[in-house]
Design a protein around this motif. Structure first.
Motif, PDB file in Angstrom:
ATOM      1  N   ALA A  44      70.758 -12.433 104.626  1.00  0.00           N
ATOM      2  CA  ALA A  44      71.136 -13.816 104.365  1.00  0.00           C
ATOM      3  C   ALA A  44      72.654 -13.857 104.374  1.00  0.00           C
ATOM      4  O   ALA A  44      73.309 -13.267 103.510  1.00  0.00           O
ATOM      5  CB  ALA A  44      70.600 -14.286 103.018  1.00  0.00           C
ATOM      6  N   VAL A  45      73.214 -14.490 105.377  1.00  0.00           N
ATOM      7  CA  VAL A  45      74.673 -14.595 105.502  1.00  0.00           C
ATOM      8  C   VAL A  45      75.134 -15.799 104.691  1.00  0.00           C
ATOM      9  O   VAL A  45      74.738 -16.934 104.957  1.00  0.00           O
ATOM     10  CB  VAL A  45      75.086 -14.752 106.980  1.00  0.00           C
ATOM     11  N   ILE A  46      75.981 -15.556 103.699  1.00  0.00           N
ATOM     12  CA  ILE A  46      76.393 -16.581 102.745  1.00  0.00           C
ATOM     13  C   ILE A  46      77.848 -16.986 102.995  1.00  0.00           C
ATOM     14  O   ILE A  46      78.740 -16.128 103.009  1.00  0.00           O
ATOM     15  CB  ILE A  46      76.260 -16.080 101.292  1.00  0.00           C
ATOM     16  N   ILE A  47      78.068 -18.285 103.178  1.00  0.00           N
ATOM     17  CA  ILE A  47      79.425 -18.815 103.391  1.00  0.00           C
ATOM     18  C   ILE A  47      79.663 -19.950 102.392  1.00  0.00           C
ATOM     19  O   ILE A  47      79.062 -21.017 102.499  1.00  0.00           O
ATOM     20  CB  ILE A  47      79.615 -19.354 104.817  1.00  0.00           C
ATOM     21  N   ALA A  48      80.500 -19.703 101.404  1.00  0.00           N
ATOM     22  CA  ALA A  48      80.873 -20.760 100.465  1.00  0.00           C
ATOM     23  C   ALA A  48      81.937 -21.630 101.130  1.00  0.00           C
ATOM     24  O   ALA A  48      82.947 -21.125 101.624  1.00  0.00           O
ATOM     25  CB  ALA A  48      81.415 -20.155  99.171  1.00  0.00           C
ATOM     26  N   ALA A  49      81.706 -22.942 101.173  1.00  0.00           N
ATOM     27  CA  ALA A  49      82.604 -23.817 101.939  1.00  0.00           C
ATOM     28  C   ALA A  49      82.943 -25.084 101.167  1.00  0.00           C
ATOM     29  O   ALA A  49      82.058 -25.818 100.736  1.00  0.00           O
ATOM     30  CB  ALA A  49      81.970 -24.178 103.276  1.00  0.00           C
ATOM     31  N   ARG A  50      84.231 -25.320 101.038  1.00  0.00           N
ATOM     32  CA  ARG A  50      84.719 -26.574 100.456  1.00  0.00           C
ATOM     33  C   ARG A  50      85.818 -27.120 101.364  1.00  0.00           C
ATOM     34  O   ARG A  50      86.880 -26.510 101.512  1.00  0.00           O
ATOM     35  CB  ARG A  50      85.267 -26.338  99.045  1.00  0.00           C
ATOM     36  N   ASN A  51      85.533 -28.228 102.022  1.00  0.00           N
ATOM     37  CA  ASN A  51      86.485 -28.852 102.952  1.00  0.00           C
ATOM     38  C   ASN A  51      86.964 -27.869 104.022  1.00  0.00           C
ATOM     39  O   ASN A  51      88.153 -27.605 104.178  1.00  0.00           O
ATOM     40  CB  ASN A  51      87.679 -29.432 102.190  1.00  0.00           C
ATOM     41  N   GLU A  52      86.004 -27.331 104.763  1.00  0.00           N
ATOM     42  CA  GLU A  52      86.299 -26.322 105.784  1.00  0.00           C
ATOM     43  C   GLU A  52      85.879 -26.781 107.180  1.00  0.00           C
ATOM     44  O   GLU A  52      85.559 -25.961 108.042  1.00  0.00           O
ATOM     45  CB  GLU A  52      85.579 -25.010 105.439  1.00  0.00           C
ATOM     46  N   GLU A  53      85.883 -28.098 107.443  1.00  0.00           N
ATOM     47  CA  GLU A  53      85.393 -28.614 108.725  1.00  0.00           C
ATOM     48  C   GLU A  53      86.195 -28.090 109.914  1.00  0.00           C
ATOM     49  O   GLU A  53      85.672 -28.002 111.022  1.00  0.00           O
ATOM     50  CB  GLU A  53      85.416 -30.145 108.715  1.00  0.00           C
ATOM     51  N   ALA A  54      87.453 -27.720 109.698  1.00  0.00           N
ATOM     52  CA  ALA A  54      88.308 -27.284 110.812  1.00  0.00           C
ATOM     53  C   ALA A  54      87.990 -25.870 111.293  1.00  0.00           C
ATOM     54  O   ALA A  54      88.299 -25.524 112.443  1.00  0.00           O
ATOM     55  CB  ALA A  54      89.777 -27.374 110.404  1.00  0.00           C
ATOM     56  N   ASN A 121      63.081 -15.792  97.524  1.00  0.00           N
ATOM     57  CA  ASN A 121      62.855 -15.478  98.936  1.00  0.00           C
ATOM     58  C   ASN A 121      62.730 -13.964  99.108  1.00  0.00           C
ATOM     59  O   ASN A 121      63.724 -13.243  99.215  1.00  0.00           O
ATOM     60  CB  ASN A 121      64.010 -16.025  99.781  1.00  0.00           C
ATOM     61  N   ASP A 122      61.510 -13.478  99.150  1.00  0.00           N
ATOM     62  CA  ASP A 122      61.267 -12.035  99.215  1.00  0.00           C
ATOM     63  C   ASP A 122      61.525 -11.436 100.594  1.00  0.00           C
ATOM     64  O   ASP A 122      61.474 -10.213 100.761  1.00  0.00           O
ATOM     65  CB  ASP A 122      59.818 -11.739  98.787  1.00  0.00           C
ATOM     66  N   GLU A 123      61.762 -12.271 101.581  1.00  0.00           N
ATOM     67  CA  GLU A 123      62.022 -11.758 102.926  1.00  0.00           C
ATOM     68  C   GLU A 123      63.452 -11.246 103.080  1.00  0.00           C
ATOM     69  O   GLU A 123      63.756 -10.510 104.013  1.00  0.00           O
ATOM     70  CB  GLU A 123      61.752 -12.853 103.961  1.00  0.00           C
ATOM     71  N   ILE A 124      64.342 -11.650 102.177  1.00  0.00           N
ATOM     72  CA  ILE A 124      65.747 -11.241 102.255  1.00  0.00           C
ATOM     73  C   ILE A 124      65.904  -9.829 101.697  1.00  0.00           C
ATOM     74  O   ILE A 124      65.449  -9.514 100.603  1.00  0.00           O
ATOM     75  CB  ILE A 124      66.650 -12.206 101.460  1.00  0.00           C
ATOM     76  N   ASP A 125      66.553  -8.951 102.470  1.00  0.00           N
ATOM     77  CA  ASP A 125      66.862  -7.598 102.014  1.00  0.00           C
ATOM     78  C   ASP A 125      68.277  -7.489 101.451  1.00  0.00           C
ATOM     79  O   ASP A 125      68.522  -6.704 100.523  1.00  0.00           O
ATOM     80  CB  ASP A 125      66.712  -6.592 103.165  1.00  0.00           C
ATOM     81  N   ALA A 126      69.204  -8.258 102.024  1.00  0.00           N
ATOM     82  CA  ALA A 126      70.598  -8.139 101.590  1.00  0.00           C
ATOM     83  C   ALA A 126      71.366  -9.416 101.875  1.00  0.00           C
ATOM     84  O   ALA A 126      71.020 -10.183 102.783  1.00  0.00           O
ATOM     85  CB  ALA A 126      71.274  -6.961 102.300  1.00  0.00           C
ATOM     86  N   TYR A 127      72.407  -9.631 101.078  1.00  0.00           N
ATOM     87  CA  TYR A 127      73.324 -10.752 101.272  1.00  0.00           C
ATOM     88  C   TYR A 127      74.611 -10.234 101.923  1.00  0.00           C
ATOM     89  O   TYR A 127      75.098  -9.151 101.580  1.00  0.00           O
ATOM     90  CB  TYR A 127      73.690 -11.397  99.937  1.00  0.00           C
ATOM     91  N   VAL A 128      75.151 -11.013 102.840  1.00  0.00           N
ATOM     92  CA  VAL A 128      76.458 -10.720 103.425  1.00  0.00           C
ATOM     93  C   VAL A 128      77.362 -11.907 103.138  1.00  0.00           C
ATOM     94  O   VAL A 128      76.984 -13.059 103.393  1.00  0.00           O
ATOM     95  CB  VAL A 128      76.365 -10.471 104.944  1.00  0.00           C
ATOM     96  N   ILE A 129      78.553 -11.638 102.602  1.00  0.00           N
ATOM     97  CA  ILE A 129      79.439 -12.695 102.130  1.00  0.00           C
ATOM     98  C   ILE A 129      80.660 -12.820 103.042  1.00  0.00           C
ATOM     99  O   ILE A 129      81.336 -11.820 103.331  1.00  0.00           O
ATOM    100  CB  ILE A 129      79.929 -12.414 100.689  1.00  0.00           C
ATOM    101  N   PHE A 130      80.954 -14.065 103.458  1.00  0.00           N
ATOM    102  CA  PHE A 130      82.151 -14.344 104.254  1.00  0.00           C
ATOM    103  C   PHE A 130      82.891 -15.556 103.700  1.00  0.00           C
ATOM    104  O   PHE A 130      82.302 -16.409 103.028  1.00  0.00           O
ATOM    105  CB  PHE A 130      81.791 -14.639 105.715  1.00  0.00           C
ATOM    106  N   ASP A 131      84.190 -15.623 104.010  1.00  0.00           N
ATOM    107  CA  ASP A 131      84.969 -16.842 103.789  1.00  0.00           C
ATOM    108  C   ASP A 131      84.843 -17.716 105.033  1.00  0.00           C
ATOM    109  O   ASP A 131      84.664 -17.209 106.151  1.00  0.00           O
ATOM    110  CB  ASP A 131      86.440 -16.518 103.528  1.00  0.00           C
ATOM    111  N   ALA A 132      84.990 -19.015 104.845  1.00  0.00           N
ATOM    112  CA  ALA A 132      84.737 -19.966 105.933  1.00  0.00           C
ATOM    113  C   ALA A 132      85.717 -19.832 107.096  1.00  0.00           C
ATOM    114  O   ALA A 132      85.398 -20.225 108.225  1.00  0.00           O
ATOM    115  CB  ALA A 132      84.775 -21.395 105.393  1.00  0.00           C
ATOM    116  N   ASP A 133      86.908 -19.285 106.861  1.00  0.00           N
ATOM    117  CA  ASP A 133      87.905 -19.190 107.936  1.00  0.00           C
ATOM    118  C   ASP A 133      87.853 -17.855 108.678  1.00  0.00           C
ATOM    119  O   ASP A 133      88.752 -17.534 109.447  1.00  0.00           O
ATOM    120  CB  ASP A 133      89.317 -19.434 107.389  1.00  0.00           C
TER     121      ASP A 133
END
Length: 281
Positions: A44-54, A121-133
């Protein structure tokens, strides 16, 4: 008195230099990895985003080009307190949207909200964290999958810079992260020690989050989770071939604000975790 202070500074500086001399040996040390299982893990690729439309669409596009089976990863953009079109841009780019509807003050609180949302969600094995930019190398998930199959629960990737030549500030940040990757992450990992998380481009197994929980108390969630891993005996691995291209600040005011936040977060971590870290050795 000045002479005594000079000697004290020289001694402290010598120990600091000695640390980097020793760590430099680890950069050239070869570490053999033993593959324990042969599996395509679900990310599950996780991207926390606040005002990142660009910038958010560029990251999603790079993730969709991963040299990894599409059925084994999902891209989640967690939008919070947005006043622009981040949600629409991310959705049109092909990401799944999670709207963080509760009040959050930091990226760590957004991650906590997300982990709780995806806990069932038992199908997820791992989380991957990125910044929006960020922009991600197409082999990133493959390399993180290799690290999981070698038995690691938490893995930091190599943090590169996509705007290294913009000005002296972006170049300085790039040098900072290169030094961290070499002397703090790669060398320590090659010596059999734990590496450090540095904000983006890292992986945490879902079962690790479920087992120990995730409840950040500071504004520097990467330093804090590094401390939590140390307290619980979790060795953070480093995979230099899992590359994230990060965008660095280019104006001094933003840099000053960022470093002020880092410093305050480090002090918060000292207050909350020093005792436990000393106790655990």
């Amino acid at each position: 008195m000045l002479k005594i202070l000079t000697y004290i500074v020289m001694v402290i500086t010598s120990f600091y230099l000695l640390y980097f001399v020793i760590m430099a040996i680890g950069i050239f040390k070869k570490k053999k990895e033993k593959v324990l299982v042969d599996k395509k893990n679900n990310f599950a690729v996780i991207i926390a985003a606040r005002n990142e439309e660009a910038v958010i669409a560029n990251l999603i596009k790079s993730l969709k080009k991963q040299n990894y089976p599409k059925e084994h990863y999902e891209i989640y953009v967690i939008v919070n307190n947005c006043t622009d079109n981040t949600l629409e841009v991310a959705k049109n780019a092909g990401a799944k949207i999670i709207e963080c509807k509760q009040k959050v003050k930091s990226k760590g609180e957004v991650l906590k909200y997300t982990f709780n949302k995806l806990k069932s969600n038992d199908e997820i094995d791992a989380y991957v964290i990125f910044d929006a930019d960020n922009v991600v190398h197409r082999e990133f998930l493959n390399k993180m999958n290799d690290s999981i199959n070698c038995g690691y629960e938490v893995v930091q990737g190599f943090r590169d810079t996509k705007n290294i030549c913009d000005n002296w500030l972006s170049t300085s940040y790039a040098i900072l992260y290169y030094l961290q990757s070499l002397f703090i992450n790669k060398s320590r990992f090659n010596f059999g020690m734990s590496s450090f998380l540095n904000g983006t481009g890292f992986m945490v197994k879902k079962e690790t989050i479920d087992r120990y929980g995730y409840d950040p108390k500071t504004i520097t969630e990467d330093i804090e989770y590094t401390a939590i891993c140390a307290i619980n005996g979790i060795k953070i691995a480093f995979n230099e071939n899992a590359i994230t291209y990060d965008e660095q600040v280019t104006d001094f005011k933003s840099s000053l604000k960022q470093r002020k936040r880092w410093s305050f977060g480090a002090i918060q971590c000292l207050k909350n975790y020093t005792g436990s870290l000393i106790k655990e050795g």
